[in-house]
Design an enzyme around this catalytic site. Structure first.
Site, PDB file in Angstrom:
ATOM      1  N   LYS A   1       0.810  -1.215   0.000  1.00 51.14           N
ATOM      2  CA  LYS A   1       0.000   0.000   0.000  1.00 51.14           C
ATOM      3  C   LYS A   1       0.844   1.266   0.000  1.00 51.14           C
ATOM      4  O   LYS A   1       0.480   2.262  -0.625  1.00 51.14           O
ATOM      5  CB  LYS A   1      -0.952  -0.009   1.203  1.00 51.14           C
ATOM      6  CG  LYS A   1      -1.912  -1.195   1.237  1.00 51.14           C
ATOM      7  CD  LYS A   1      -2.802  -1.225   0.020  1.00 51.14           C
ATOM      8  CE  LYS A   1      -3.812  -2.359   0.060  1.00 51.14           C
ATOM      9  NZ  LYS A   1      -3.282  -3.656  -0.353  1.00 51.14           N
TER      10      LYS A   1
ATOM     11  N   ARG B   1      -6.718  -8.728  -8.968  1.00 53.91           N
ATOM     12  CA  ARG B   1      -7.380 -10.019  -9.163  1.00 53.91           C
ATOM     13  C   ARG B   1      -8.807  -9.766  -9.608  1.00 53.91           C
ATOM     14  O   ARG B   1      -9.247  -8.613  -9.703  1.00 53.91           O
ATOM     15  CB  ARG B   1      -7.399 -10.804  -7.851  1.00 53.91           C
ATOM     16  CG  ARG B   1      -7.998  -9.994  -6.692  1.00 53.91           C
ATOM     17  CD  ARG B   1      -8.212 -10.805  -5.457  1.00 53.91           C
ATOM     18  NE  ARG B   1      -8.494  -9.998  -4.287  1.00 53.91           N
ATOM     19  CZ  ARG B   1      -9.670  -9.464  -3.986  1.00 53.91           C
ATOM     20  NH1 ARG B   1     -10.701  -9.644  -4.807  1.00 53.91           N
ATOM     21  NH2 ARG B   1      -9.845  -8.750  -2.888  1.00 53.91           N
TER      22      ARG B   1
ATOM     23  N   HIS C   1     -16.250  -2.900   7.546  1.00 52.67           N
ATOM     24  CA  HIS C   1     -15.417  -2.520   6.396  1.00 52.67           C
ATOM     25  C   HIS C   1     -15.475  -3.564   5.281  1.00 52.67           C
ATOM     26  O   HIS C   1     -14.599  -3.588   4.419  1.00 52.67           O
ATOM     27  CB  HIS C   1     -13.960  -2.296   6.814  1.00 52.67           C
ATOM     28  CG  HIS C   1     -13.789  -1.268   7.886  1.00 52.67           C
ATOM     29  ND1 HIS C   1     -14.072   0.064   7.692  1.00 52.67           N
ATOM     30  CD2 HIS C   1     -13.385  -1.387   9.184  1.00 52.67           C
ATOM     31  CE1 HIS C   1     -13.835   0.727   8.816  1.00 52.67           C
ATOM     32  NE2 HIS C   1     -13.433  -0.124   9.719  1.00 52.67           N
TER      33      HIS C   1
ATOM     34  N   GLU D   1      -3.707   7.381   7.502  1.00 53.80           N
ATOM     35  CA  GLU D   1      -4.288   8.278   6.503  1.00 53.80           C
ATOM     36  C   GLU D   1      -5.415   9.102   7.107  1.00 53.80           C
ATOM     37  O   GLU D   1      -6.067   8.680   8.077  1.00 53.80           O
ATOM     38  CB  GLU D   1      -4.833   7.474   5.314  1.00 53.80           C
ATOM     39  CG  GLU D   1      -3.762   6.750   4.530  1.00 53.80           C
ATOM     40  CD  GLU D   1      -4.322   5.998   3.332  1.00 53.80           C
ATOM     41  OE1 GLU D   1      -3.523   5.678   2.437  1.00 53.80           O
ATOM     42  OE2 GLU D   1      -5.536   5.729   3.298  1.00 53.80           O
TER      43      GLU D   1
END
Length: 749
Positions: free
Chosen positions: A159, A338, A280, A245
């Protein structure tokens, strides 16, 4: 070369304008979206044999397309999956052994492929699908990996690295820290600099695992410890490395399905809105995204293609964005390298088979459609929505469930209604793997039509044997905010009062349940554990039967209040052949002395049902004809599931008072047990501690999900039966309470 700008509302090919400076190295390959564009010549080698390195519905879905293309297909299974549908779907299926993590054993899987002379491998999603080391090992072994190049997976799988690449490519990213310094104080300092609230997530994250929202500085340390523990368990070594973040307060989750070939061609197959989530993780996905202007939509597509081409991507991928509802700005979140769980939504609105595209691109073919052709199809084909059918209990915080599918009826499929499922009636949903039972995908000429069709299809579902989210999904379809497209990732929490409102159970449900039990009595006797007859009393000889029912309640109020459950008494008197009088008395009614009475109603058994624990009946009430299916749990016949008018109601057949007294039965609340097989993560209380009803007792992990077990009562903890790390079976005692009669709690009433 053509400009990035469009001459009309239709999306054109992306090419760097000639007036701009030379692009950085990551854009070195020419950018095109047209199948005829070519940089070099690559030979086409059709795939003739395939190993599917996955399980469940995605293995079945891949096998269907492979079979239609004449590809000899082999599946894999662990011992627990030996009788699964995916293990049976092909003539060739190979055993991985007893380890439930066998689908992660890359060396063994590659060795099996080589041993059996298999040319290609499709990883599906999850497991090894985004593992660049495994993809490289396949290539090194001469096996075609049906997926992106290992380097693209490596770039996007990290990430922190992906954010650096995206910034260089001109794809907007959320402000945050993506660096190597990982001490708690270092990360906390960056959180303070960014400003709360912040989002913590693993650099290897996905599916909501290892992700926490931190609202205040004082909770940072606890939240990062929890996130790291979950990430390490989900992703292994390196999973504990965190990003910090800025947390967008009202975010939407909007993603773009991209597809690229070896020739530099890249297209976007529309966007999907996946904002309705729990923990989530997505519940509903739809395309096109609602309440999105055309300029933003096309900008998302442009940026998604830029993201893919920045890492020389090949194959199917999904670029995920956070869209801020307050500002309208969007930011790159991550790229899933994917096929996605929700890919059928894009297939529905584009009229494509993305798995077939995967096989063709892996064989060296070019993309079959241009960007303009794809957009034309999206305009013609309307809207599509996917609902994930999970084994879980929404009323208990979406707590995962497992068990045997005692009864399963699914909607009728058509051109506009599709089901991708991994289970049939009689199969067992294991706690060892993800609890998704099926995906229901519908298409309509517009979004409103698609929502209505989705609700009607959900009403056809009948599932008994474990908890599901089907009733919750129906309520979502009826939510006015959802119908209007007012979605965000906090949708469920925002509208929880409406979505979890306790439903009223009609008198006809209780009447039909009693009539169904009476019908089944003609074939068998409902017996207690010692052979005693349950559910009716002395009036049986006169042609009358008495029943008492309780409605099953799993909602939060049931755990935090002392409100007595409603007991509904029903008396059925047979007046003649298929002719009955039925009276329904509700304990909560002010008019208990005057029950609701249905006189001279005709009730007849439905079509023959082979299983003794199922019955169907049609009853003509004064104002309506009602068809009902009644299913009793074979292992606990007092547990009843009633399907009527598109809704499921769960009831308990209450034992008569004389029966409880004779057996010395009473409700036991002296302990708390594990609701399903699990691992103990931590105890939240200590022995001797006084707790209130609803207080957290133990945190467990099951199906890779953390769940808090709460106290069913006020009391004093006598014993904690297990320590951190212990593995427990379903029904294992976790916490023992002091006997209130022997040791009254201090200050108790």
């Amino acid at each position: 070369m053509r400009s990035l700008k469009r001459n009309s509302h239709r999306l054109r090919a992306i090419r760097p304008p000639t007036s701009l400076p030379a692009p950085p190295r990551i854009f070195s390959a020419p950018i095109s979206t047209h199948p005829s564009a070519s940089n070099d010549v690559t030979s086409i080698t059709p795939i003739k044999s395939l190993l599917i390195a996955n399980r469940g519905e995605i293995a079945l879905r891949i096998a269907r397309t492979a079979s239609s293309m004449g590809i000899r297909t082999t599946t894999l299974y662990t011992d627990i999956d030996a009788s699964s549908q995916h293990a049976k779907c092909t003539p060739n299926s190979l055993a991985l052994g007893p380890n439930t993590k066998g689908y992660l054993n890359g060396p063994q899987i590659i060795e099996l492929a080589k041993k059996h002379g298999i040319e290609a491998l499709h990883p599906g999603y999850g497991f090894l699908s985004e593992n660049p080391t495994f993809a490289q090992a396949c290539e090194d072994a001469g096996i075609v990996f049906v997926g992106p190049p290992p380097k693209a997976m490596l770039d996007m799988g990290d990430k922190a690295r992906s954010k650096i690449i995206m910034n260089a490519a001109g794809v907007p990213c959320v402000p945050g820290y993506h660096g190597p310094e990982q001490s708690v104080e270092e990360l906390r300092g960056h959180a303070r600099e960014i400003g709360y609230p912040v989002l913590l997530k693993s650099v290897k994250g996905g599916g909501g695992k290892g992700m926490r929202i931190v609202l205040r500085d004082e909770e940072f340390e606890a939240q990062i410890a929890s996130a790291r523990q979950e990430a390490r368990a989900s992703f292994g070594d390196g999973g504990e490395v965190m990003l910090v973040e800025k947390y967008v307060v009202r975010p939407r989750h909007v993603e773009v399905q991209v597809f690229a070939d070896r020739y530099g061609n890249c297209v976007a197959l529309g966007e999907r809105d996946c904002s309705v989530q729990r923990r989530h993780q997505k519940i509903l996905e739809e395309s096109p995204a609602p309440v999105l202007d055309d300029a933003t939509r096309h900008d998302l597509w442009d940026k998604a293609r830029k993201a893919a081409l920045a890492v020389d991507y090949v194959g199917a991928g999904t670029v995920e964005f956070i869209l801020d509802k307050d500002t309208g700005k969007f930011y790159f979140m991550e790229m899933n390298t994917r096929l996605q769980v929700e890919h059928p939504v894009s297939e529905m609105v584009t009229g494509t088979d993305l798995v077939e595209w995967q096989f063709r691109v892996a064989a060296g073919e070019r993309l079959p459609l241009t960007q303009d052709e794809i957009e034309a199809r999206i305009h013609e084909r309307g809207a599509a929505i996917e609902a994930r059918i999970y084994a879980e209990n929404p009323d208990k915080g979406f707590f995962p469930d497992s068990g045997k599918l005692v009864h399963l009826i699914t909607p009728k499929v058509s051109e506009d209604i599709r089901i991708d499922a991994g289970f049939v009636e009689g199969d067992t949903v294991s706690e060892a793997y993800d609890g998704m039972i099926a995906k229901l995908i519908v298409r309509g000429r517009d979004r409103e039509t698609a929502i209505r069709k989705l609700e009607l299809a959900l009403q056809e579902y009948e599932v008994v044997g474990l908890s599901t989210n089907i009733e919750f999904l129906k309520r979502l379809c009826r939510s006015q905010a959802f119908v209007e497209g007012d979605v965000e990732t906090g949708f469920i929490e925002k509208w929880k009062d409406e979505l979890f409102e306790r439903k009223h159970v009609s008198d006809e449900v209780f009447a039909q349940t009693a009539l169904g039990l009476l019908t089944s009595q003609t074939k068998k006797t409902i017996s207690g554990p010692h052979g005693e007859t349950l559910g009716f009393g002395e009036a049986a000889a006169q042609g009358s039967r008495k029943f008492a029912f309780q409605v099953k309640r799993d909602d939060a109020a049931a755990e935090t209040t002392d409100e007595a459950p409603e007991v509904v008494q029903v008396e059925v008197t047979q007046r003649g052949h298929s002719l009955y009088n039925v009276s329904v008395s509700r304990s909560t009614d002010a008019s208990t002395a005057s029950p609701v009475v249905y006189e001279n109603i005709i009730s007849e058994p439905g079509s023959a049902v082979a299983a003794s624990h199922k019955s169907q009946l049609t009853t003509f009430f004064p104002r309506a004809r009602v068809e009902t299916t009644l299913v009793q749990d074979p292992g606990a016949p007092e547990k009843l599931s009633v399907f009527q008018l598109g809704e499921k109601t769960e009831l308990t057949l209450v034992q008569p008072g004389w029966f409880e007294k004779a057996l010395g039965l009473k409700e036991a609340a002296a302990s708390v047990v594990a609701p399903m097989p699990c691992k103990i993560l931590r105890n939240e209380v200590s022995e001797g501690q006084e707790v209130e009803k609803g207080a957290p007792l133990v945190v467990i992990e099951s199906m890779k999900m953390e769940t808090v077990i709460r106290s069913p009562q006020k009391g004093i903890v006598k014993k904690l039966a297990h320590k951190e790390g212990d593995i427990c079976k379903a029904g294992t005692v976790l916490v023992l309470f002091e006997d209130p009669d022997a040791t009254p709690a201090a200050g108790s009433e």
